[in-house]
Design a protein around this motif. Structure first.
Motif, PDB file in Angstrom:
ATOM      1  N   GLU A  18      11.803  20.076   2.763  1.00 39.82           N
ATOM      2  CA  GLU A  18      12.358  19.017   3.608  1.00 39.82           C
ATOM      3  C   GLU A  18      11.266  18.156   4.248  1.00 39.82           C
ATOM      4  OE1 GLU A  18      16.099  17.457   5.196  1.00 39.82           O
ATOM      5  OE2 GLU A  18      15.685  18.943   3.661  1.00 39.82           O
ATOM      6  N   LYS A  19      10.236  18.794   4.764  1.00 37.08           N
ATOM      7  CA  LYS A  19       9.146  18.071   5.444  1.00 37.08           C
ATOM      8  C   LYS A  19       8.455  17.098   4.485  1.00 37.08           C
ATOM      9  CE  LYS A  19       4.931  19.007   8.138  1.00 37.08           C
ATOM     10  NZ  LYS A  19       3.820  18.531   7.319  1.00 37.08           N
ATOM     11  N   ASN A  20       8.092  17.573   3.291  1.00 41.70           N
ATOM     12  CA  ASN A  20       7.418  16.704   2.315  1.00 41.70           C
ATOM     13  C   ASN A  20       8.339  15.605   1.809  1.00 41.70           C
ATOM     14  OD1 ASN A  20       4.896  17.944   2.431  1.00 41.70           O
ATOM     15  ND2 ASN A  20       5.467  19.474   0.918  1.00 41.70           N
ATOM     16  N   TRP A  21       9.626  15.905   1.665  1.00 46.30           N
ATOM     17  CA  TRP A  21      10.598  14.896   1.240  1.00 46.30           C
ATOM     18  C   TRP A  21      10.687  13.776   2.276  1.00 46.30           C
ATOM     19  CZ3 TRP A  21      16.176  14.782   2.825  1.00 46.30           C
ATOM     20  CH2 TRP A  21      16.883  13.784   2.160  1.00 46.30           C
ATOM     21  N   ILE A  22      10.841  14.138   3.535  1.00 37.56           N
ATOM     22  CA  ILE A  22      10.985  13.133   4.601  1.00 37.56           C
ATOM     23  C   ILE A  22       9.682  12.348   4.791  1.00 37.56           C
ATOM     24  CG2 ILE A  22      11.313  12.857   7.104  1.00 37.56           C
ATOM     25  CD1 ILE A  22      13.378  15.201   6.864  1.00 37.56           C
ATOM     26  N   GLU A  23       8.556  13.056   4.872  1.00 40.15           N
ATOM     27  CA  GLU A  23       7.278  12.373   5.099  1.00 40.15           C
ATOM     28  C   GLU A  23       6.879  11.507   3.907  1.00 40.15           C
ATOM     29  OE1 GLU A  23       4.385  15.335   6.222  1.00 40.15           O
ATOM     30  OE2 GLU A  23       5.334  15.634   8.199  1.00 40.15           O
ATOM     31  N   GLY A  24       7.035  12.036   2.691  1.00 38.38           N
ATOM     32  CA  GLY A  24       6.713  11.256   1.497  1.00 38.38           C
ATOM     33  C   GLY A  24       7.591  10.025   1.384  1.00 38.38           C
ATOM     34  N   SER A  25       8.879  10.183   1.663  1.00 36.45           N
ATOM     35  CA  SER A  25       9.810   9.046   1.620  1.00 36.45           C
ATOM     36  C   SER A  25       9.408   7.973   2.623  1.00 36.45           C
ATOM     37  CB  SER A  25      11.237   9.513   1.920  1.00 36.45           C
ATOM     38  OG  SER A  25      11.760  10.286   0.875  1.00 36.45           O
ATOM     39  N   TYR A  26       9.017   8.394   3.815  1.00 39.45           N
ATOM     40  CA  TYR A  26       8.636   7.420   4.848  1.00 39.45           C
ATOM     41  C   TYR A  26       7.401   6.626   4.418  1.00 39.45           C
ATOM     42  CZ  TYR A  26       7.441   5.247   9.237  1.00 39.45           C
ATOM     43  OH  TYR A  26       7.134   4.307  10.189  1.00 39.45           O
ATOM     44  N   ILE A  27       6.399   7.315   3.866  1.00 43.59           N
ATOM     45  CA  ILE A  27       5.183   6.629   3.408  1.00 43.59           C
ATOM     46  C   ILE A  27       5.532   5.610   2.324  1.00 43.59           C
ATOM     47  CG2 ILE A  27       3.004   6.944   2.153  1.00 43.59           C
ATOM     48  CD1 ILE A  27       2.822   9.720   3.630  1.00 43.59           C
ATOM     49  N   ILE A  28       6.354   6.010   1.372  1.00 42.03           N
ATOM     50  CA  ILE A  28       6.755   5.120   0.279  1.00 42.03           C
ATOM     51  C   ILE A  28       7.505   3.903   0.833  1.00 42.03           C
ATOM     52  CG2 ILE A  28       8.266   4.935  -1.757  1.00 42.03           C
ATOM     53  CD1 ILE A  28       7.533   7.988  -2.241  1.00 42.03           C
ATOM     54  N   GLN A  29       8.414   4.144   1.757  1.00 38.12           N
ATOM     55  CA  GLN A  29       9.183   3.035   2.335  1.00 38.12           C
ATOM     56  C   GLN A  29       8.276   2.069   3.105  1.00 38.12           C
ATOM     57  OE1 GLN A  29      13.477   3.896   3.532  1.00 38.12           O
ATOM     58  NE2 GLN A  29      12.490   5.894   3.833  1.00 38.12           N
ATOM     59  N   ARG A  30       7.289   2.580   3.829  1.00 40.92           N
ATOM     60  CA  ARG A  30       6.346   1.713   4.543  1.00 40.92           C
ATOM     61  C   ARG A  30       5.590   0.839   3.549  1.00 40.92           C
ATOM     62  NH1 ARG A  30       7.667   0.060   8.888  1.00 40.92           N
ATOM     63  NH2 ARG A  30       5.782  -1.128   8.575  1.00 40.92           N
ATOM     64  N   LYS A  31       5.215   1.408   2.404  1.00 39.97           N
ATOM     65  CA  LYS A  31       4.499   0.647   1.382  1.00 39.97           C
ATOM     66  C   LYS A  31       5.383  -0.475   0.826  1.00 39.97           C
ATOM     67  CE  LYS A  31       1.434   3.244  -1.162  1.00 39.97           C
ATOM     68  NZ  LYS A  31       1.068   4.368  -2.063  1.00 39.97           N
ATOM     69  N   ILE A  32       6.670  -0.196   0.670  1.00 41.06           N
ATOM     70  CA  ILE A  32       7.587  -1.248   0.222  1.00 41.06           C
ATOM     71  C   ILE A  32       7.618  -2.363   1.255  1.00 41.06           C
ATOM     72  CG2 ILE A  32      10.012  -1.862  -0.218  1.00 41.06           C
ATOM     73  CD1 ILE A  32      10.369   1.021  -1.304  1.00 41.06           C
ATOM     74  N   LEU A  33       7.807  -2.000   2.528  1.00 40.05           N
ATOM     75  CA  LEU A  33       7.905  -3.001   3.591  1.00 40.05           C
ATOM     76  C   LEU A  33       6.640  -3.843   3.701  1.00 40.05           C
ATOM     77  CD1 LEU A  33       9.656  -0.921   6.409  1.00 40.05           C
ATOM     78  CD2 LEU A  33      10.702  -2.470   4.741  1.00 40.05           C
ATOM     79  N   ASP A  34       5.503  -3.283   3.388  1.00 40.51           N
ATOM     80  CA  ASP A  34       4.231  -4.012   3.471  1.00 40.51           C
ATOM     81  C   ASP A  34       3.945  -4.856   2.236  1.00 40.51           C
ATOM     82  OD1 ASP A  34       3.757  -2.919   5.973  1.00 40.51           O
ATOM     83  OD2 ASP A  34       2.481  -1.291   5.202  1.00 40.51           O
ATOM     84  N   SER A  35       4.728  -4.689   1.178  1.00 46.01           N
ATOM     85  CA  SER A  35       4.452  -5.396  -0.079  1.00 46.01           C
ATOM     86  C   SER A  35       4.844  -6.863   0.008  1.00 46.01           C
ATOM     87  CB  SER A  35       5.188  -4.729  -1.253  1.00 46.01           C
ATOM     88  OG  SER A  35       6.574  -5.039  -1.230  1.00 46.01           O
ATOM     89  N   ILE A  36       4.097  -7.682  -0.688  1.00 45.42           N
ATOM     90  CA  ILE A  36       4.382  -9.117  -0.753  1.00 45.42           C
ATOM     91  C   ILE A  36       5.738  -9.358  -1.418  1.00 45.42           C
ATOM     92  CG2 ILE A  36       3.132  -9.490  -2.935  1.00 45.42           C
ATOM     93  CD1 ILE A  36       3.178 -11.929   0.037  1.00 45.42           C
ATOM     94  N   PHE A  37       6.098  -8.496  -2.370  1.00 48.74           N
ATOM     95  CA  PHE A  37       7.365  -8.676  -3.083  1.00 48.74           C
ATOM     96  C   PHE A  37       8.552  -8.499  -2.138  1.00 48.74           C
ATOM     97  CE2 PHE A  37       4.364  -6.962  -6.288  1.00 48.74           C
ATOM     98  CZ  PHE A  37       4.165  -8.163  -6.957  1.00 48.74           C
ATOM     99  N   TYR A  38       8.469  -7.513  -1.278  1.00 48.99           N
ATOM    100  CA  TYR A  38       9.538  -7.305  -0.290  1.00 48.99           C
ATOM    101  C   TYR A  38       9.560  -8.452   0.710  1.00 48.99           C
ATOM    102  CZ  TYR A  38      12.205  -5.441   3.593  1.00 48.99           C
ATOM    103  OH  TYR A  38      13.131  -5.302   4.598  1.00 48.99           O
ATOM    104  N   LYS A  39       8.399  -8.819   1.199  1.00 46.94           N
ATOM    105  CA  LYS A  39       8.320  -9.890   2.211  1.00 46.94           C
ATOM    106  C   LYS A  39       8.883 -11.203   1.682  1.00 46.94           C
ATOM    107  CE  LYS A  39       4.463  -7.826   4.693  1.00 46.94           C
ATOM    108  NZ  LYS A  39       3.038  -7.864   4.968  1.00 46.94           N
ATOM    109  N   GLN A  40       8.673 -11.477   0.402  1.00 44.95           N
ATOM    110  CA  GLN A  40       9.138 -12.742  -0.183  1.00 44.95           C
ATOM    111  C   GLN A  40      10.582 -12.696  -0.674  1.00 44.95           C
ATOM    112  OE1 GLN A  40       6.206 -13.673  -3.195  1.00 44.95           O
ATOM    113  NE2 GLN A  40       4.819 -14.586  -1.686  1.00 44.95           N
ATOM    114  N   ALA A  41      11.147 -11.526  -0.800  1.00 41.25           N
ATOM    115  CA  ALA A  41      12.507 -11.401  -1.356  1.00 41.25           C
ATOM    116  C   ALA A  41      13.553 -11.799  -0.315  1.00 41.25           C
ATOM    117  CB  ALA A  41      12.751  -9.964  -1.810  1.00 41.25           C
ATOM    118  N   ASP A  42      14.480 -12.626  -0.749  1.00 42.47           N
ATOM    119  CA  ASP A  42      15.639 -12.969   0.094  1.00 42.47           C
ATOM    120  C   ASP A  42      16.790 -12.002  -0.153  1.00 42.47           C
ATOM    121  OD1 ASP A  42      14.451 -15.248   1.290  1.00 42.47           O
ATOM    122  OD2 ASP A  42      14.932 -16.435  -0.501  1.00 42.47           O
ATOM    123  N   SER A  43      16.801 -11.398  -1.354  1.00 37.54           N
ATOM    124  CA  SER A  43      17.894 -10.493  -1.717  1.00 37.54           C
ATOM    125  C   SER A  43      17.319  -9.276  -2.431  1.00 37.54           C
ATOM    126  CB  SER A  43      18.901 -11.206  -2.614  1.00 37.54           C
ATOM    127  OG  SER A  43      18.244 -11.725  -3.761  1.00 37.54           O
TER     128      SER A  43
END
Length: 191
Positions: A18-43
């Protein structure tokens, strides 16, 4: 061979603590949020996880708070595909289903989605993926607009060194984000 890889990787993912699932997921999600592709996407089209897939709640909440169009797959089991369904809140997702999906379908055109967050069971560094075996994402990805970005999210153990067996109908992703690295598959600029 695909079945063996799928079975092995599903078991490995299910046994993720559970710990690795939650922590790994959070790191991955932060990387998505920081990506230029996410920042530029409207949808965006993003799945809601099951069976210890990478969690997506942080990205969904952020996208909704920023006024982005957020779609979750609404499954068409008979035709082995899904339709993008618009949501305005996580409460609209029925998490009691085997594969979570919106409680009510609010269709959104596939050809208007800028960014697709793709789940999978196994990946290789060329962007090939093995999903759950139904072909749902492959069928959907053939409908998207040219230039839409397909980003896979996975735990690092799901990215294999060997080339995955693939068929002509299998759709590749543009990049794979794990908790340890980002792998670009093709000619994408760095995130």
């Amino acid at each position: 061979m695909k079945k063996n890889i799928r079975r092995r990787m599903i078991n490995k993912r299910k046994n993720l603590d559970e710990k690795n699932w939650i922590e790994g997921s959070y790191i991955i999600q932060r990387k998505i949020l920081d990506s230029i592709f996410y920042k530029q996407a409207d949808s965006i089209l993003i799945y809601y996880p099951f069976d210890k897939e990478v969690k997506t709640d942080v990205v969904i909440k952020d996208a909704l708070s920023k006024g982005k169009i957020v779609c979750i797959p609404f499954n068409d089991i008979k035709n082995k595909t899904f339709f993008p369904s618009l949501i305005t809140s996580l409460q609209e997702v029925d998490i009691n289903r085997k594969i979570p999906q919106p409680s009510v379908m609010h269709p959104y055109p596939a050809n208007r989605i800028d960014l697709i967050i793709v789940p999978g069971v196994a990946f290789d560094k060329e962007g090939n993926r093995i999903g759950m075996g139904g072909g749902f994402f492959d069928n959907f990805l053939r409908q998207i607009k040219k230039g839409a970005i397909k980003i896979a999210v996975a735990f690092d153990f799901q990215v294999l060194d060997e080339r995955l067996p693939c068929e002509r109908w299998d759709e590749k992703v543009n990049a794979i984000i794990t908790e340890q690295r980002t792998i670009f598959c093709g000619d994408l600029n760095k995130m």
